[in-house]
Design an enzyme around this catalytic site. Structure first.
Site, PDB file in Angstrom:
ATOM      1  N   ASP A   1       6.690   0.377  12.972  1.00  0.00           N
ATOM      2  CA  ASP A   1       6.478  -0.585  14.051  1.00  0.00           C
ATOM      3  C   ASP A   1       7.358  -1.827  13.870  1.00  0.00           C
ATOM      4  O   ASP A   1       7.859  -2.398  14.842  1.00  0.00           O
ATOM      5  CB  ASP A   1       5.008  -0.996  14.131  1.00  0.00           C
ATOM      6  CG  ASP A   1       4.180  -0.028  14.960  1.00  0.00           C
ATOM      7  OD1 ASP A   1       4.689   1.073  15.257  1.00  0.00           O
ATOM      8  OD2 ASP A   1       3.037  -0.356  15.307  1.00  0.00           O
TER       9      ASP A   1
ATOM     10  N   TYR B   1      -5.446   7.826   5.709  1.00  0.00           N
ATOM     11  CA  TYR B   1      -5.972   8.209   7.015  1.00  0.00           C
ATOM     12  C   TYR B   1      -6.817   9.478   6.943  1.00  0.00           C
ATOM     13  O   TYR B   1      -7.639   9.725   7.826  1.00  0.00           O
ATOM     14  CB  TYR B   1      -4.839   8.417   8.025  1.00  0.00           C
ATOM     15  CG  TYR B   1      -4.120   7.148   8.431  1.00  0.00           C
ATOM     16  CD1 TYR B   1      -4.507   5.901   7.953  1.00  0.00           C
ATOM     17  CD2 TYR B   1      -3.047   7.181   9.296  1.00  0.00           C
ATOM     18  CE1 TYR B   1      -3.854   4.741   8.321  1.00  0.00           C
ATOM     19  CE2 TYR B   1      -2.385   6.026   9.679  1.00  0.00           C
ATOM     20  CZ  TYR B   1      -2.788   4.807   9.184  1.00  0.00           C
ATOM     21  OH  TYR B   1      -2.131   3.663   9.550  1.00  0.00           O
TER      22      TYR B   1
ATOM     23  N   ASP C   1       5.993  -3.752   0.520  1.00  0.00           N
ATOM     24  CA  ASP C   1       5.959  -5.090   1.117  1.00  0.00           C
ATOM     25  C   ASP C   1       7.344  -5.735   1.086  1.00  0.00           C
ATOM     26  O   ASP C   1       7.768  -6.378   2.052  1.00  0.00           O
ATOM     27  CB  ASP C   1       4.915  -5.973   0.438  1.00  0.00           C
ATOM     28  CG  ASP C   1       5.024  -5.999  -1.075  1.00  0.00           C
ATOM     29  OD1 ASP C   1       5.739  -5.157  -1.653  1.00  0.00           O
ATOM     30  OD2 ASP C   1       4.374  -6.860  -1.691  1.00  0.00           O
TER      31      ASP C   1
ATOM     32  N   LYS D   1       3.657   1.269  -3.344  1.00  0.00           N
ATOM     33  CA  LYS D   1       3.127   0.082  -4.018  1.00  0.00           C
ATOM     34  C   LYS D   1       2.658   0.463  -5.424  1.00  0.00           C
ATOM     35  O   LYS D   1       1.491   0.359  -5.770  1.00  0.00           O
ATOM     36  CB  LYS D   1       1.971  -0.514  -3.201  1.00  0.00           C
ATOM     37  CG  LYS D   1       2.409  -1.310  -1.988  1.00  0.00           C
ATOM     38  CD  LYS D   1       3.043  -2.647  -2.350  1.00  0.00           C
ATOM     39  CE  LYS D   1       2.002  -3.623  -2.858  1.00  0.00           C
ATOM     40  NZ  LYS D   1       2.617  -4.935  -3.222  1.00  0.00           N
TER      41      LYS D   1
ATOM     42  N   ASP E   1       3.348   3.934   8.955  1.00  0.00           N
ATOM     43  CA  ASP E   1       2.820   3.469  10.233  1.00  0.00           C
ATOM     44  C   ASP E   1       3.251   2.025  10.486  1.00  0.00           C
ATOM     45  O   ASP E   1       3.748   1.679  11.570  1.00  0.00           O
ATOM     46  CB  ASP E   1       1.292   3.578  10.203  1.00  0.00           C
ATOM     47  CG  ASP E   1       0.655   3.463  11.580  1.00  0.00           C
ATOM     48  OD1 ASP E   1       1.377   3.215  12.564  1.00  0.00           O
ATOM     49  OD2 ASP E   1      -0.574   3.611  11.669  1.00  0.00           O
TER      50      ASP E   1
END
Length: 370
Positions: free
Chosen positions: A254, A142, A226, A193, A250
Protein backbone atom coordinates in the site's frame (compact mmCIF):
# COMPACT_ATOMS: atom_id res chain seq x y z
CA UNK A 1 -9.39 -22.20 -31.33
CA UNK A 2 -7.86 -22.23 -27.86
CA UNK A 3 -10.47 -21.82 -25.13
CA UNK A 4 -9.52 -19.72 -22.15
CA UNK A 5 -11.87 -19.94 -19.15
CA UNK A 6 -12.22 -16.80 -17.03
CA UNK A 7 -14.32 -16.33 -13.91
CA UNK A 8 -15.23 -12.74 -13.08
CA UNK A 9 -16.04 -11.92 -9.45
CA UNK A 10 -16.86 -8.18 -9.47
CA UNK A 11 -17.83 -8.04 -5.79
CA UNK A 12 -18.99 -4.85 -4.08
CA UNK A 13 -18.65 -1.08 -4.28
CA UNK A 14 -16.68 0.04 -7.32
CA UNK A 15 -15.75 -3.56 -8.18
CA UNK A 16 -18.57 -4.05 -10.73
CA UNK A 17 -17.86 -0.66 -12.35
CA UNK A 18 -14.17 -1.44 -12.83
CA UNK A 19 -14.89 -4.99 -14.00
CA UNK A 20 -17.25 -3.69 -16.69
CA UNK A 21 -14.29 -1.98 -18.34
CA UNK A 22 -12.32 -5.23 -18.40
CA UNK A 23 -15.29 -6.92 -20.06
CA UNK A 24 -14.89 -4.46 -22.97
CA UNK A 25 -11.24 -5.46 -23.42
CA UNK A 26 -12.08 -9.17 -23.29
CA UNK A 27 -14.77 -8.62 -25.94
CA UNK A 28 -12.34 -6.67 -28.12
CA UNK A 29 -9.73 -9.43 -27.85
CA UNK A 30 -12.26 -12.12 -28.76
CA UNK A 31 -13.53 -10.10 -31.72
CA UNK A 32 -10.27 -8.72 -33.09
CA UNK A 33 -7.75 -11.40 -32.09
CA UNK A 34 -9.86 -14.54 -31.75
CA UNK A 35 -8.61 -14.89 -28.18
CA UNK A 36 -11.23 -17.50 -27.25
CA UNK A 37 -12.08 -16.24 -23.77
CA UNK A 38 -15.10 -17.93 -22.22
CA UNK A 39 -16.43 -15.83 -19.35
CA UNK A 40 -18.51 -16.80 -16.36
CA UNK A 41 -19.52 -14.49 -13.51
CA UNK A 42 -20.14 -15.11 -9.81
CA UNK A 43 -20.79 -13.36 -6.51
CA UNK A 44 -18.28 -12.65 -3.75
CA UNK A 45 -18.20 -10.51 -0.63
CA UNK A 46 -21.25 -8.57 0.50
CA UNK A 47 -23.21 -9.36 -2.66
CA UNK A 48 -22.68 -13.08 -2.01
CA UNK A 49 -23.70 -12.65 1.63
CA UNK A 50 -26.93 -10.97 0.57
CA UNK A 51 -27.70 -13.81 -1.85
CA UNK A 52 -26.37 -16.86 0.00
CA UNK A 53 -25.61 -15.87 3.59
CA UNK A 54 -21.88 -16.46 3.06
CA UNK A 55 -19.04 -14.53 1.46
CA UNK A 56 -18.77 -16.95 -1.47
CA UNK A 57 -21.05 -19.84 -2.34
CA UNK A 58 -19.84 -23.41 -2.83
CA UNK A 59 -20.95 -23.22 -6.46
CA UNK A 60 -18.90 -20.11 -7.17
CA UNK A 61 -15.90 -21.57 -5.35
CA UNK A 62 -16.16 -24.58 -7.65
CA UNK A 63 -16.21 -22.25 -10.67
CA UNK A 64 -13.06 -20.56 -9.35
CA UNK A 65 -11.29 -23.91 -8.98
CA UNK A 66 -12.26 -24.92 -12.53
CA UNK A 67 -11.32 -21.64 -14.24
CA UNK A 68 -7.99 -20.98 -15.91
CA UNK A 69 -7.92 -17.65 -14.04
CA UNK A 70 -10.12 -15.57 -11.76
CA UNK A 71 -10.55 -11.79 -12.02
CA UNK A 72 -11.64 -10.25 -8.72
CA UNK A 73 -12.98 -6.73 -8.15
CA UNK A 74 -13.35 -5.60 -4.53
CA UNK A 75 -15.40 -6.51 -1.45
CA UNK A 76 -16.90 -4.86 1.60
CA UNK A 77 -18.68 -1.73 2.69
CA UNK A 78 -20.56 -0.24 5.65
CA UNK A 79 -23.69 -2.21 4.77
CA UNK A 80 -22.04 -5.38 6.05
CA UNK A 81 -20.18 -4.01 9.09
CA UNK A 82 -22.41 -5.92 11.51
CA UNK A 83 -22.42 -9.35 9.84
CA UNK A 84 -20.70 -12.23 11.70
CA UNK A 85 -16.91 -12.25 11.42
CA UNK A 86 -16.66 -15.58 9.62
CA UNK A 87 -19.02 -14.51 6.81
CA UNK A 88 -17.89 -10.88 6.46
CA UNK A 89 -17.23 -9.82 2.84
CA UNK A 90 -13.43 -10.04 3.22
CA UNK A 91 -13.76 -13.70 4.21
CA UNK A 92 -14.63 -14.50 0.60
CA UNK A 93 -11.26 -13.30 -0.63
CA UNK A 94 -9.38 -15.05 2.16
CA UNK A 95 -11.23 -18.29 1.42
CA UNK A 96 -10.40 -18.06 -2.29
CA UNK A 97 -6.73 -17.58 -1.46
CA UNK A 98 -6.78 -20.50 0.96
CA UNK A 99 -8.82 -22.99 -1.10
CA UNK A 100 -6.96 -22.22 -4.33
CA UNK A 101 -3.62 -22.31 -2.45
CA UNK A 102 -2.57 -18.92 -3.83
CA UNK A 103 0.60 -18.43 -1.82
CA UNK A 104 2.42 -15.85 -3.99
CA UNK A 105 1.03 -12.32 -4.33
CA UNK A 106 2.75 -10.14 -6.94
CA UNK A 107 2.21 -6.39 -6.60
CA UNK A 108 4.09 -4.27 -9.15
CA UNK A 109 4.56 -0.56 -8.51
CA UNK A 110 5.30 1.23 -11.76
CA UNK A 111 5.33 5.00 -12.19
CA UNK A 112 4.04 5.90 -15.63
CA UNK A 113 5.99 8.92 -16.94
CA UNK A 114 2.77 10.91 -17.37
CA UNK A 115 1.98 10.49 -13.66
CA UNK A 116 5.32 11.48 -12.16
CA UNK A 117 3.81 14.75 -10.94
CA UNK A 118 0.84 12.95 -9.33
CA UNK A 119 2.91 11.19 -6.69
CA UNK A 120 3.33 12.86 -3.31
CA UNK A 121 7.09 12.40 -3.75
CA UNK A 122 9.40 14.49 -5.91
CA UNK A 123 9.66 13.59 -9.59
CA UNK A 124 13.33 12.62 -9.42
CA UNK A 125 12.59 10.15 -6.60
CA UNK A 126 9.91 8.17 -8.44
CA UNK A 127 10.35 8.83 -12.16
CA UNK A 128 11.14 5.52 -13.85
CA UNK A 129 10.08 3.50 -10.79
CA UNK A 130 9.55 -0.21 -11.49
CA UNK A 131 9.56 -2.46 -8.43
CA UNK A 132 7.78 -5.70 -7.60
CA UNK A 133 6.59 -6.59 -4.10
CA UNK A 134 6.14 -10.32 -3.55
CA UNK A 135 3.90 -11.03 -0.56
CA UNK A 136 3.47 -14.49 0.99
CA UNK A 137 -0.29 -14.90 0.99
CA UNK A 138 -1.49 -18.04 2.76
CA UNK A 139 0.52 -18.09 5.99
CA UNK A 140 1.48 -15.72 8.76
CA UNK A 141 -0.69 -13.80 11.17
CA UNK A 142 -3.78 -13.70 8.93
CA UNK A 143 -4.17 -17.48 9.07
CA UNK A 144 -2.27 -18.55 12.21
CA UNK A 145 -4.10 -20.21 15.11
CA UNK A 146 -5.15 -19.44 17.76
CA UNK A 147 -7.01 -16.37 16.52
CA UNK A 148 -9.56 -15.29 19.09
CA UNK A 149 -10.83 -12.79 21.63
CA UNK A 150 -11.04 -14.14 25.19
CA UNK A 151 -13.22 -12.65 27.93
CA UNK A 152 -11.02 -12.38 31.02
CA UNK A 153 -13.79 -11.06 33.27
CA UNK A 154 -13.89 -7.77 35.17
CA UNK A 155 -14.50 -5.94 31.89
CA UNK A 156 -11.20 -7.15 30.40
CA UNK A 157 -10.67 -9.01 27.14
CA UNK A 158 -7.60 -10.44 25.40
CA UNK A 159 -7.21 -10.52 21.60
CA UNK A 160 -4.87 -13.13 20.13
CA UNK A 161 -3.45 -13.38 16.60
CA UNK A 162 -0.70 -15.89 15.88
CA UNK A 163 2.19 -15.40 13.44
CA UNK A 164 3.19 -18.84 12.11
CA UNK A 165 5.54 -19.85 9.29
CA UNK A 166 6.97 -23.25 8.36
CA UNK A 167 10.18 -23.73 6.42
CA UNK A 168 8.47 -24.90 3.22
CA UNK A 169 6.26 -21.80 3.08
CA UNK A 170 9.29 -19.51 3.20
CA UNK A 171 11.28 -21.65 0.74
CA UNK A 172 8.59 -21.57 -1.95
CA UNK A 173 7.95 -17.81 -1.77
CA UNK A 174 11.71 -17.15 -1.77
CA UNK A 175 12.08 -19.35 -4.85
CA UNK A 176 9.44 -17.34 -6.69
CA UNK A 177 11.21 -14.10 -5.72
CA UNK A 178 14.55 -15.27 -7.08
CA UNK A 179 12.98 -16.63 -10.28
CA UNK A 180 11.21 -13.32 -10.90
CA UNK A 181 14.38 -11.35 -10.18
CA UNK A 182 16.18 -13.32 -12.88
CA UNK A 183 13.68 -11.92 -15.40
CA UNK A 184 14.18 -8.35 -14.12
CA UNK A 185 17.28 -6.72 -12.59
CA UNK A 186 18.48 -9.76 -10.62
CA UNK A 187 18.13 -8.22 -7.17
CA UNK A 188 16.00 -9.43 -4.22
CA UNK A 189 15.48 -7.63 -0.91
CA UNK A 190 13.99 -9.79 1.83
CA UNK A 191 12.14 -7.93 4.60
CA UNK A 192 11.14 -9.20 8.07
CA UNK A 193 11.48 -8.26 11.75
CA UNK A 194 14.10 -10.70 12.97
CA UNK A 195 15.12 -8.28 15.70
CA UNK A 196 11.88 -8.85 17.64
CA UNK A 197 10.06 -11.81 16.02
CA UNK A 198 11.08 -15.48 15.95
CA UNK A 199 9.22 -15.89 12.66
CA UNK A 200 11.52 -13.19 11.29
CA UNK A 201 14.59 -15.10 12.44
CA UNK A 202 13.39 -18.23 10.61
CA UNK A 203 12.39 -16.20 7.54
CA UNK A 204 15.89 -14.72 7.32
CA UNK A 205 17.57 -18.10 7.77
CA UNK A 206 15.45 -19.89 5.15
CA UNK A 207 15.70 -17.15 2.52
CA UNK A 208 19.48 -17.08 3.00
CA UNK A 209 19.75 -20.87 2.70
CA UNK A 210 17.51 -20.97 -0.40
CA UNK A 211 19.63 -18.30 -2.03
CA UNK A 212 22.86 -20.14 -1.29
CA UNK A 213 21.51 -23.49 -2.51
CA UNK A 214 19.93 -22.47 -5.83
CA UNK A 215 20.12 -18.77 -6.61
CA UNK A 216 23.58 -17.46 -5.77
CA UNK A 217 23.65 -15.62 -9.13
CA UNK A 218 20.95 -13.26 -7.79
CA UNK A 219 21.93 -10.39 -5.48
CA UNK A 220 20.24 -10.78 -2.07
CA UNK A 221 19.87 -8.11 0.61
CA UNK A 222 18.08 -8.30 3.95
CA UNK A 223 16.27 -5.36 5.55
CA UNK A 224 14.07 -4.93 8.59
CA UNK A 225 10.51 -4.30 7.41
CA UNK A 226 10.09 -0.99 9.22
CA UNK A 227 13.33 0.28 7.70
CA UNK A 228 12.08 -1.01 4.36
CA UNK A 229 8.95 1.12 4.67
CA UNK A 230 11.10 4.16 5.31
CA UNK A 231 13.37 3.39 2.36
CA UNK A 232 10.37 2.95 0.05
CA UNK A 233 9.51 6.61 0.50
CA UNK A 234 13.11 7.79 0.74
CA UNK A 235 14.79 6.02 -2.19
CA UNK A 236 12.36 3.54 -3.80
CA UNK A 237 14.37 2.96 -6.97
CA UNK A 238 17.02 1.09 -4.97
CA UNK A 239 14.65 -1.92 -4.98
CA UNK A 240 13.90 -4.48 -7.68
CA UNK A 241 12.01 -7.42 -6.08
CA UNK A 242 10.96 -7.19 -2.42
CA UNK A 243 9.88 -10.46 -0.77
CA UNK A 244 8.14 -10.39 2.59
CA UNK A 245 5.47 -12.04 4.72
CA UNK A 246 1.71 -11.67 4.64
CA UNK A 247 1.33 -8.80 7.12
CA UNK A 248 4.30 -6.70 6.08
CA UNK A 249 3.52 -7.34 2.40
CA UNK A 250 0.02 -5.99 2.91
CA UNK A 251 1.32 -2.75 4.42
CA UNK A 252 4.39 -2.22 2.24
CA UNK A 253 2.47 -2.71 -1.00
CA UNK A 254 0.00 0.00 0.00
CA UNK A 255 2.95 2.33 0.65
CA UNK A 256 4.29 1.45 -2.80
CA UNK A 257 0.88 2.15 -4.32
CA UNK A 258 1.04 5.78 -3.35
CA UNK A 259 4.44 6.13 -5.01
CA UNK A 260 2.59 5.58 -8.30
CA UNK A 261 0.13 8.38 -7.61
CA UNK A 262 -2.99 6.47 -6.58
CA UNK A 263 -4.24 3.13 -5.26
CA UNK A 264 -6.26 3.10 -8.45
CA UNK A 265 -3.08 2.36 -10.40
CA UNK A 266 -1.88 -0.79 -8.62
CA UNK A 267 -2.73 -4.28 -9.95
CA UNK A 268 -1.86 -7.61 -8.36
CA UNK A 269 -1.62 -11.31 -9.12
CA UNK A 270 -2.02 -14.17 -6.64
CA UNK A 271 -0.50 -17.40 -7.89
CA UNK A 272 -0.43 -21.01 -6.75
CA UNK A 273 2.20 -23.66 -7.39
CA UNK A 274 2.61 -25.02 -10.95
CA UNK A 275 0.79 -28.28 -11.67
CA UNK A 276 3.50 -30.98 -11.99
CA UNK A 277 1.86 -32.40 -15.13
CA UNK A 278 0.58 -29.37 -17.02
CA UNK A 279 2.68 -26.53 -15.62
CA UNK A 280 -0.46 -24.41 -15.24
CA UNK A 281 -1.22 -22.79 -11.90
CA UNK A 282 -4.29 -21.50 -10.10
CA UNK A 283 -4.38 -17.72 -10.23
CA UNK A 284 -6.47 -14.77 -9.09
CA UNK A 285 -5.96 -11.20 -10.27
CA UNK A 286 -7.25 -8.11 -8.46
CA UNK A 287 -6.67 -4.39 -8.08
CA UNK A 288 -5.13 -3.40 -4.77
CA UNK A 289 -7.73 -0.69 -4.13
CA UNK A 290 -10.74 -1.52 -2.00
CA UNK A 291 -14.46 -1.26 -2.70
CA UNK A 292 -14.47 2.54 -2.11
CA UNK A 293 -18.14 2.69 -1.08
CA UNK A 294 -18.00 6.49 -0.86
CA UNK A 295 -17.69 6.77 -4.65
CA UNK A 296 -19.50 3.59 -5.72
CA UNK A 297 -22.19 4.17 -8.31
CA UNK A 298 -20.95 7.63 -9.22
CA UNK A 299 -19.09 6.56 -12.36
CA UNK A 300 -15.84 8.21 -11.28
CA UNK A 301 -13.75 5.21 -10.13
CA UNK A 302 -10.36 4.65 -11.75
CA UNK A 303 -10.50 1.34 -13.70
CA UNK A 304 -6.79 1.23 -14.55
CA UNK A 305 -5.72 -1.07 -11.69
CA UNK A 306 -8.43 -3.55 -12.71
CA UNK A 307 -7.40 -3.37 -16.37
CA UNK A 308 -3.72 -3.71 -15.45
CA UNK A 309 -4.64 -6.76 -13.35
CA UNK A 310 -6.10 -8.30 -16.50
CA UNK A 311 -2.81 -7.51 -18.26
CA UNK A 312 -1.05 -9.52 -15.54
CA UNK A 313 -3.56 -12.31 -16.18
CA UNK A 314 -2.64 -12.34 -19.87
CA UNK A 315 1.03 -12.49 -18.96
CA UNK A 316 1.09 -15.07 -16.16
CA UNK A 317 -1.92 -17.33 -16.81
CA UNK A 318 -2.10 -17.38 -20.61
CA UNK A 319 1.44 -16.54 -21.72
CA UNK A 320 -0.03 -13.80 -23.94
CA UNK A 321 2.99 -11.59 -23.40
CA UNK A 322 2.64 -9.49 -26.55
CA UNK A 323 -1.01 -8.78 -25.77
CA UNK A 324 -0.15 -7.88 -22.17
CA UNK A 325 2.54 -5.50 -23.41
CA UNK A 326 0.08 -3.84 -25.78
CA UNK A 327 -2.53 -3.40 -23.07
CA UNK A 328 0.02 -1.79 -20.75
CA UNK A 329 1.16 0.47 -23.62
CA UNK A 330 -2.48 1.42 -24.21
CA UNK A 331 -2.81 2.52 -20.59
CA UNK A 332 0.38 4.59 -20.87
CA UNK A 333 -0.76 6.15 -24.15
CA UNK A 334 -4.10 7.27 -22.68
CA UNK A 335 -2.30 8.86 -19.75
CA UNK A 336 0.12 10.53 -22.16
CA UNK A 337 -2.91 12.01 -23.91
CA UNK A 338 -3.81 13.73 -20.64
CA UNK A 339 -6.92 11.77 -19.65
CA UNK A 340 -7.35 11.41 -15.90
CA UNK A 341 -9.90 10.04 -13.48
CA UNK A 342 -10.46 12.24 -10.45
CA UNK A 343 -7.90 10.48 -8.24
CA UNK A 344 -5.16 11.34 -10.77
CA UNK A 345 -6.35 14.80 -11.77
CA UNK A 346 -3.86 17.65 -12.05
CA UNK A 347 -3.82 21.06 -13.69
CA UNK A 348 -4.09 21.07 -17.46
CA UNK A 349 -5.41 17.51 -17.75
CA UNK A 350 -8.82 16.28 -18.87
CA UNK A 351 -10.99 14.65 -16.21
CA UNK A 352 -13.03 11.65 -17.34
CA UNK A 353 -15.16 9.02 -15.64
CA UNK A 354 -14.80 5.27 -15.38
CA UNK A 355 -16.51 4.47 -18.68
CA UNK A 356 -14.68 7.09 -20.73
CA UNK A 357 -11.32 5.95 -19.35
CA UNK A 358 -12.14 2.34 -20.20
CA UNK A 359 -13.32 3.28 -23.70
CA UNK A 360 -10.12 5.23 -24.37
CA UNK A 361 -7.92 2.30 -23.31
CA UNK A 362 -9.89 -0.14 -25.47
CA UNK A 363 -9.54 2.21 -28.45
CA UNK A 364 -5.76 2.46 -27.97
CA UNK A 365 -5.48 -1.31 -27.51
CA UNK A 366 -7.44 -1.95 -30.74
CA UNK A 367 -5.17 0.44 -32.62
CA UNK A 368 -2.02 -1.20 -31.24
CA UNK A 369 -3.39 -4.64 -32.16
CA UNK A 370 -4.36 -3.73 -35.72
Amino acid sequence: MTTRKLLLLPGDGIGPEAMAEVRKIIAAMNEQLGAGFEVEEGLVGGSAYDAHGKAISDADMAKAQAADAVLFGAVGGPKWDSVPYDVRPEAGLLLLRKEMELFANLRPAICYPALAETSSLKRDVIEGLDILILRELTGGVYFGEPKEIIDLGNGQKRAIDTQVYDTFEIERIAGVAFELARTRRNHVTSMEKRNVMKSGVLWNEVVTATHKAKYSDVTLDHMLADAGGMQLVRQPKQFDVIVTDNLFGDMLSDVAAMLTGSLGMLPSASLGAPDPKTGSRKALYEPVHGSAPDIAGKGIANPIAMIASFAMCLRYSFNMVAEADRLEKAIAAVLDDGLRTGDLMSEGKTEVGTVAMGDAIVEKFRALSA
